[in-house]
Design an enzyme around this catalytic site. Structure first.
Site, short mmCIF file in Angstrom:
data_model
loop_
_atom_site.label_atom_id
_atom_site.label_comp_id
_atom_site.label_asym_id
_atom_site.label_seq_id
_atom_site.Cartn_x
_atom_site.Cartn_y
_atom_site.Cartn_z
N GLU A 246 0.84 -1.20 0.00
CA GLU A 246 0.00 0.00 0.00
C GLU A 246 0.88 1.25 0.00
O GLU A 246 1.92 1.28 0.65
CB GLU A 246 -0.90 -0.02 1.24
CG GLU A 246 -1.97 1.05 1.27
CD GLU A 246 -2.95 0.83 2.42
OE1 GLU A 246 -3.37 1.85 3.00
OE2 GLU A 246 -3.27 -0.33 2.74
N GLU B 246 -3.17 10.40 2.94
CA GLU B 246 -4.36 10.62 3.74
C GLU B 246 -4.38 12.07 4.20
O GLU B 246 -3.38 12.57 4.72
CB GLU B 246 -4.41 9.69 4.96
CG GLU B 246 -4.67 8.24 4.60
CD GLU B 246 -4.88 7.37 5.82
OE1 GLU B 246 -5.74 6.49 5.76
OE2 GLU B 246 -4.18 7.59 6.84
#
Length: 289
Positions: free
Chosen positions: A102, A106
């Protein structure tokens, strides 16, 4: 080389990266599926725009139709305006499973007038804990800004408006896993995380301000896909042509990276002595550019 020619070189470099990152915007209908949130996610303007919304019932999200294995991913976002405390807008690449890879952007919302926190992380074979956080040098709610991931076998580069903010180098020689074998989809979601997102959960989401909405446009993937191989634009960036600057950092890019990290980085796991009292993770030795 005199000052004027140096400036010309810098401007040309920025222009090349900008053109590479924005000239091939794709249609959201063709590239993405809205995956959750009922009708809170929308594709509109002929497929050129997408929005995600969050209310007290649910957030929303989407994912790419394709899986990618290396490439440059560009997306323009305009984040939730006003009092966005407690909200998180996530935009990331990810595979699936317990040993997934990943690469994360964010955006942690904040109270009106206080800055967003840009949180980045890299997972390899299911292990993350490689956080770096930044304030942005602009208001990300006023206009669209481009957030890019360059993913190559040698490194991962995070860019904001074509300025590098982070480089995660391949440190497999030091025993550190690196994302390089699992194809990943692009995901994005807008969700409530007021138990941790703003000041460690001290500031809660003000639902009287709902719905909260983030906007997307200008998606481009110059990349290799799991199904159809490598995009020629991305292939050319590996060679000696003028587009190589789009996937590598030249001297100017390294200077800009140091500038961002000096003035806007607010957390780096590679300098957190309380977290790593017995020594930093081995990849931290390769984190300096």
């Amino acid at each position: 080389m005199g000052p004027s020619s140096s400036l010309t070189t810098i401007v040309a470099t920025v222009l090349l990266v900008t053109l590479f990152g924005s000239a091939y915007a794709s249609n959201f209908f063709d590239e993405f599926d809205l995956t959750w949130g009922d009708h809170r996610g929308k594709i509109f303007n002929g497929g050129n725009m997408l929005s995600l919304s969050l209310d007290q019932v649910s957030g929303s999200g989407f994912k790419s139709k394709k899986e990618y294995l290396f490439g440059r991913i560009d997306m323009q976002l305009k984040l939730v305006a006003g009092n966005s405390a407690g909200t998180v807008t996530a935009y990331y690449l990810s595979s699936q499973g317990a040993t997934h890879d990943e690469i994360d952007f964010e955006f942690l919302g904040n109270e009106t007038g206080k800055p967003y926190v840009l949180h980045t992380n890299v997972f390899a074979q299911g292990k993350g804990d490689r956080e770096q956080q930044f304030y942005l040098w602009f208001d990300p709610t006023k206009n669209f800004h481009t957030y890019s991931i360059v993913w190559r076998p040698q490194h991962i580069i995070f860019l904001v408006d074509n300025l590098p903010i982070r480089v995660f180098n391949n440190a497999e020689k030091l025993g550190v896993p690196f994302p390089k074998s699992q194809p990943m989809r692009i995901y994005s979601s807008l969700w409530n995380a007021d138990d941790w997102a703003t000041r460690g959960g001290l500031v809660k989401t003000d639902w009287s301000k709902a719905p909260f909405t983030a906007y997307y446009r200008g998606f481009n993937a110059a990349a290799c896909t799991a199904s159809s191989g490598c995009d020629p634009k991305f292939k050319s960036s590996f060679g000696d042509g003028k587009l190589q600057v789009a996937t590598e950092l030249n001297a100017y890019g390294r200077r800009r990276l140091r500038w961002v990290q000096k003035y806007f980085m607010i957390y780096n796991y590679c300098s957190d002595l309380k977290r790593f009292p017995r020594g930093f993770p081995p990849e931290c030795k390769k984190s300096r550019v």
